[in-house]
Write a protein that holds these residues in place. Structure first.
Motif, PDB file in Angstrom:
ATOM      1  N   ALA A  89       0.828  -1.209   0.000  1.00 45.09           N
ATOM      2  CA  ALA A  89       0.000   0.000   0.000  1.00 45.09           C
ATOM      3  C   ALA A  89       0.861   1.257   0.000  1.00 45.09           C
ATOM      4  O   ALA A  89       0.580   2.229  -0.715  1.00 45.09           O
ATOM      5  CB  ALA A  89      -0.933  -0.006   1.202  1.00 45.09           C
ATOM      6  N   ILE A  90       1.927   1.253   0.800  1.00 49.72           N
ATOM      7  CA  ILE A  90       2.804   2.421   0.861  1.00 49.72           C
ATOM      8  C   ILE A  90       3.480   2.662  -0.480  1.00 49.72           C
ATOM      9  O   ILE A  90       3.524   3.798  -0.983  1.00 49.72           O
ATOM     10  CB  ILE A  90       3.849   2.242   1.986  1.00 49.72           C
ATOM     11  N   GLU A  91       3.985   1.601  -1.092  1.00 53.74           N
ATOM     12  CA  GLU A  91       4.653   1.739  -2.387  1.00 53.74           C
ATOM     13  C   GLU A  91       3.688   2.223  -3.470  1.00 53.74           C
ATOM     14  O   GLU A  91       4.086   2.950  -4.389  1.00 53.74           O
ATOM     15  CB  GLU A  91       5.281   0.411  -2.807  1.00 53.74           C
ATOM     16  N   ALA A  92       2.429   1.845  -3.383  1.00 57.69           N
ATOM     17  CA  ALA A  92       1.449   2.300  -4.368  1.00 57.69           C
ATOM     18  C   ALA A  92       1.330   3.815  -4.349  1.00 57.69           C
ATOM     19  O   ALA A  92       1.219   4.455  -5.408  1.00 57.69           O
ATOM     20  CB  ALA A  92       0.091   1.651  -4.101  1.00 57.69           C
ATOM     21  N   MET A  93       1.373   4.411  -3.163  1.00 52.31           N
ATOM     22  CA  MET A  93       1.302   5.872  -3.068  1.00 52.31           C
ATOM     23  C   MET A  93       2.641   6.508  -3.465  1.00 52.31           C
ATOM     24  O   MET A  93       2.678   7.510  -4.184  1.00 52.31           O
ATOM     25  CB  MET A  93       0.931   6.282  -1.647  1.00 52.31           C
ATOM     26  N   VAL A  94       3.727   5.928  -3.010  1.00 48.28           N
ATOM     27  CA  VAL A  94       5.049   6.479  -3.313  1.00 48.28           C
ATOM     28  C   VAL A  94       5.300   6.501  -4.813  1.00 48.28           C
ATOM     29  O   VAL A  94       5.837   7.485  -5.361  1.00 48.28           O
ATOM     30  CB  VAL A  94       6.148   5.665  -2.595  1.00 48.28           C
ATOM     31  N   ASN A  95       4.889   5.453  -5.506  1.00 45.83           N
ATOM     32  CA  ASN A  95       5.173   5.305  -6.935  1.00 45.83           C
ATOM     33  C   ASN A  95       4.044   5.807  -7.834  1.00 45.83           C
ATOM     34  O   ASN A  95       4.015   5.503  -9.023  1.00 45.83           O
ATOM     35  CB  ASN A  95       5.481   3.837  -7.248  1.00 45.83           C
ATOM     36  N   ASN A  96       3.127   6.576  -7.257  1.00 41.96           N
ATOM     37  CA  ASN A  96       2.022   7.170  -8.028  1.00 41.96           C
ATOM     38  C   ASN A  96       1.160   6.111  -8.720  1.00 41.96           C
ATOM     39  O   ASN A  96       0.707   6.297  -9.848  1.00 41.96           O
ATOM     40  CB  ASN A  96       2.552   8.181  -9.057  1.00 41.96           C
ATOM     41  N   ASN A  97       0.912   5.021  -7.997  1.00 51.02           N
ATOM     42  CA  ASN A  97       0.018   3.982  -8.500  1.00 51.02           C
ATOM     43  C   ASN A  97      -1.311   3.965  -7.751  1.00 51.02           C
ATOM     44  O   ASN A  97      -2.158   3.105  -8.011  1.00 51.02           O
ATOM     45  CB  ASN A  97       0.686   2.613  -8.388  1.00 51.02           C
ATOM     46  N   ALA A  98      -1.490   4.881  -6.807  1.00 47.16           N
ATOM     47  CA  ALA A  98      -2.746   5.011  -6.078  1.00 47.16           C
ATOM     48  C   ALA A  98      -3.014   6.483  -5.811  1.00 47.16           C
ATOM     49  O   ALA A  98      -2.091   7.268  -5.596  1.00 47.16           O
ATOM     50  CB  ALA A  98      -2.711   4.230  -4.770  1.00 47.16           C
ATOM     51  N   HIS A  99      -4.286   6.835  -5.828  1.00 43.90           N
ATOM     52  CA  HIS A  99      -4.706   8.217  -5.603  1.00 43.90           C
ATOM     53  C   HIS A  99      -4.936   8.513  -4.126  1.00 43.90           C
ATOM     54  O   HIS A  99      -4.657   9.619  -3.666  1.00 43.90           O
ATOM     55  CB  HIS A  99      -6.004   8.512  -6.358  1.00 43.90           C
ATOM     56  N   LEU A 100      -5.480   7.529  -3.413  1.00 46.97           N
ATOM     57  CA  LEU A 100      -5.856   7.690  -2.014  1.00 46.97           C
ATOM     58  C   LEU A 100      -5.455   6.446  -1.241  1.00 46.97           C
ATOM     59  O   LEU A 100      -5.273   5.372  -1.821  1.00 46.97           O
ATOM     60  CB  LEU A 100      -7.370   7.888  -1.877  1.00 46.97           C
ATOM     61  N   ALA A 101      -5.334   6.586   0.069  1.00 40.32           N
ATOM     62  CA  ALA A 101      -5.035   5.427   0.907  1.00 40.32           C
ATOM     63  C   ALA A 101      -5.449   5.743   2.340  1.00 40.32           C
ATOM     64  O   ALA A 101      -5.628   6.913   2.717  1.00 40.32           O
ATOM     65  CB  ALA A 101      -3.553   5.073   0.852  1.00 40.32           C
ATOM     66  N   PHE A 102      -5.591   4.688   3.121  1.00 36.61           N
ATOM     67  CA  PHE A 102      -5.842   4.819   4.558  1.00 36.61           C
ATOM     68  C   PHE A 102      -4.639   4.236   5.275  1.00 36.61           C
ATOM     69  O   PHE A 102      -4.424   3.030   5.276  1.00 36.61           O
ATOM     70  CB  PHE A 102      -7.122   4.074   4.947  1.00 36.61           C
ATOM     71  N   PHE A 103      -3.817   5.117   5.852  1.00 38.53           N
ATOM     72  CA  PHE A 103      -2.565   4.724   6.493  1.00 38.53           C
ATOM     73  C   PHE A 103      -2.605   5.065   7.977  1.00 38.53           C
ATOM     74  O   PHE A 103      -3.352   5.945   8.410  1.00 38.53           O
ATOM     75  CB  PHE A 103      -1.379   5.486   5.887  1.00 38.53           C
ATOM     76  N   GLY A 104      -1.736   4.409   8.748  1.00 39.00           N
ATOM     77  CA  GLY A 104      -1.392   4.918  10.056  1.00 39.00           C
ATOM     78  C   GLY A 104      -0.425   6.081   9.881  1.00 39.00           C
ATOM     79  O   GLY A 104       0.082   6.335   8.783  1.00 39.00           O
ATOM     80  N   ALA A 105      -0.156   6.802  10.959  1.00 41.32           N
ATOM     81  CA  ALA A 105       0.747   7.951  10.873  1.00 41.32           C
ATOM     82  C   ALA A 105       2.119   7.540  10.355  1.00 41.32           C
ATOM     83  O   ALA A 105       2.728   8.256   9.549  1.00 41.32           O
ATOM     84  CB  ALA A 105       0.869   8.612  12.244  1.00 41.32           C
ATOM     85  N   GLU A 106       2.629   6.391  10.811  1.00 39.67           N
ATOM     86  CA  GLU A 106       3.954   5.941  10.377  1.00 39.67           C
ATOM     87  C   GLU A 106       3.989   5.695   8.877  1.00 39.67           C
ATOM     88  O   GLU A 106       4.937   6.108   8.187  1.00 39.67           O
ATOM     89  CB  GLU A 106       4.349   4.664  11.128  1.00 39.67           C
ATOM     90  N   GLY A 107       2.976   5.037   8.341  1.00 35.32           N
ATOM     91  CA  GLY A 107       2.929   4.787   6.903  1.00 35.32           C
ATOM     92  C   GLY A 107       2.836   6.082   6.119  1.00 35.32           C
ATOM     93  O   GLY A 107       3.482   6.231   5.068  1.00 35.32           O
ATOM     94  N   TYR A 108       2.040   7.029   6.610  1.00 34.99           N
ATOM     95  CA  TYR A 108       1.951   8.328   5.943  1.00 34.99           C
ATOM     96  C   TYR A 108       3.304   9.020   5.936  1.00 34.99           C
ATOM     97  O   TYR A 108       3.754   9.547   4.903  1.00 34.99           O
ATOM     98  CB  TYR A 108       0.908   9.229   6.610  1.00 34.99           C
ATOM     99  N   ILE A 109       3.973   9.034   7.066  1.00 32.55           N
ATOM    100  CA  ILE A 109       5.279   9.707   7.167  1.00 32.55           C
ATOM    101  C   ILE A 109       6.277   9.077   6.197  1.00 32.55           C
ATOM    102  O   ILE A 109       7.011   9.782   5.503  1.00 32.55           O
ATOM    103  CB  ILE A 109       5.799   9.651   8.616  1.00 32.55           C
ATOM    104  N   GLN A 110       6.300   7.746   6.144  1.00 25.80           N
ATOM    105  CA  GLN A 110       7.212   7.067   5.223  1.00 25.80           C
ATOM    106  C   GLN A 110       6.899   7.439   3.772  1.00 25.80           C
ATOM    107  O   GLN A 110       7.804   7.714   2.982  1.00 25.80           O
ATOM    108  CB  GLN A 110       7.111   5.553   5.396  1.00 25.80           C
ATOM    109  N   ALA A 111       5.620   7.442   3.412  1.00 27.40           N
ATOM    110  CA  ALA A 111       5.241   7.778   2.035  1.00 27.40           C
ATOM    111  C   ALA A 111       5.559   9.219   1.708  1.00 27.40           C
ATOM    112  O   ALA A 111       6.082   9.538   0.628  1.00 27.40           O
ATOM    113  CB  ALA A 111       3.753   7.493   1.827  1.00 27.40           C
ATOM    114  N   ASN A 112       5.282  10.122   2.645  1.00 29.38           N
ATOM    115  CA  ASN A 112       5.527  11.551   2.428  1.00 29.38           C
ATOM    116  C   ASN A 112       7.011  11.856   2.294  1.00 29.38           C
ATOM    117  O   ASN A 112       7.409  12.730   1.505  1.00 29.38           O
ATOM    118  CB  ASN A 112       4.917  12.354   3.578  1.00 29.38           C
ATOM    119  N   GLU A 113       7.848  11.146   3.032  1.00 28.82           N
ATOM    120  CA  GLU A 113       9.293  11.359   2.937  1.00 28.82           C
ATOM    121  C   GLU A 113       9.812  11.001   1.547  1.00 28.82           C
ATOM    122  O   GLU A 113      10.761  11.618   1.060  1.00 28.82           O
ATOM    123  CB  GLU A 113      10.019  10.523   3.990  1.00 28.82           C
TER     124      GLU A 113
END
Length: 359
Positions: A89-113
């Motif tokens: 799920a995290i990689e889908a957001m990082v690599n622009n393969n997903a528009h939206l996601a439901f993450f915990g704070a840690e997953g969001y921080i990792q993706a945003n970085e």
């Protein structure tokens, strides 16, 4: 609830004294340089990624309820990307393969970085409708009958978890790794024997390691199964991800010493373990998980439109999004629950700084 959130922030301050309190919520702007939606956007599918915890068939109706609102708002079909691993799920957001996601704070921080276009969309509020009380709980639990091993003079503590078999959820999990590992490192790192202890030291077990054995459940549900099936002695998972499968039978909700039991007729994977009971030896408040948006795939106007509709009274009163007791009594399996004035609220990126300070 406010006092519990304060405890979380005090805990963080002990890790990094420079860490401040949770800022007042305000609108999260779309990322600068976000790519405008292409002309075909109104008809192309919008992909929404989900962690394993929310990917089960029992939550299909809850996922679809959110998708309906999103689809109507943007006039686009929504496709769910359910997963079996956090990193997918995290990689889908990082690599622009997903528009939206439901993450915990840690997953969001990792993706945003790794992709600055990934921004917070909304979070579920606390029961009073504000971000100030927006917390859930990270638990450390043991099977009932073993709880006396984690008490001294009747008081629960974590001293005796060292040397035990332990299960985290995933090292990408907030409440199933980041928060509990941070608390363990802070507590034991103050002891001469464990000075220099880090979260990385907790990942592998063995005779010369902090834990005798370490398992990763892959989801909060899987981690509780690890505990019930005696693969581990202690497990870390959160209250919300197992709420559909367990009931409180002694003590107070989310309180140390509380006893929970797997309900009869529980959905998978707990259908095999009705009546299994566990006890909380630690319970820590955690900042609520965000729904996140990818500004490289959604325009600023689309993100704003979603924030406006998701924070509306209509969504707050939708019993398939914030599930009422009546809906649950009728068999609806909720993602989110209506406990008071619960609703979605918009928060800035800085809201998650207390979790960043634990890393």
């Amino acid at each position: 609830m406010r006092s519990l959130l304060a405890l979380l922030l005090i805990s963080v301050a002990m890790i990094l004294s420079a860490c401040g309190g949770t800022p007042a919520p305000s609108a999260a702007p779309a990322p600068s340089g976000a790519t405008p939606a292409p002309a075909s956007a109104p008809t192309t599918p919008l992909i929404m990624a989900w962690y394993p915890n929310e990917s089960g068939s029992d939550l299909k109706d809850a996922r679809d309820a959110l998708a309906e609102v999103i689809s109507e708002t943007l006039n686009r079909p929504v496709e769910h990307q359910t997963t079996t691993d956090y990193i997918i799920a995290i990689e889908a957001m990082v690599n622009n393969n997903a528009h939206l996601a439901f993450f915990g704070a840690e997953g969001y921080i990792q993706a945003n970085e790794r992709n600055a276009a990934v921004v917070p969309l909304v979070i579920p509020s606390g029961s009073d409708g504000t971000a100030e009380t927006a917390v859930y709980y990270s638990w450390l639990a043991v099977m009932r009958g073993q709880e006396e091993n984690y008490q001294e003079n009747g008081v629960y503590g974590i001293d005796n978890i060292q040397g035990k078999r332990f299960s985290f959820v995933s090292n990408n999990s907030t409440s199933g790794f980041r928060v509990p590992s941070s608390n363990i490192v802070r507590y034991f790192g103050a002891m001469e024997q464990w000075q220099g202890l880090t979260a990385d030291d907790l990942i592998e077990g063995g005779s010369n390691s902090f834990f005798a054995d370490v398992q990763f459940g892959g989801s909060h549900q899987g981690t509780l199964v690890n505990l019930i099936t005696d693969r581990v002695d202690v497990a870390s998972f959160c209250d919300t991800c197992v709420a559909n499968y367990v009931e409180l039978v002694a003590g107070s909700e989310n309180a140390v010493g509380a006893v929970y039991r797997v309900i009869e007729n529980a959905d998978e994977p707990f259908d095999k373990y009705p009546g299994a009971e566990f006890v909380l030896i630690e319970s820590v408040p955690v900042l609520n998980a965000p729904f996140v948006a990818n500004g490289a795939m959604l325009s600023a106007e689309e993100i704003q439109a979603l924030q406006e509709v998701l924070t509306s009274d209509a969504v707050a009163e939708n019993p398939r999004i914030f599930a009422t007791k009546e809906a649950m009594d009728a068999g609806f399996r909720p993602l989110l629950r209506k406990t008071g004035e619960d609703r979605f609220v918009v928060v800035p990126d800085s809201f998650f700084d207390p979790i960043r300070a634990m890393r």
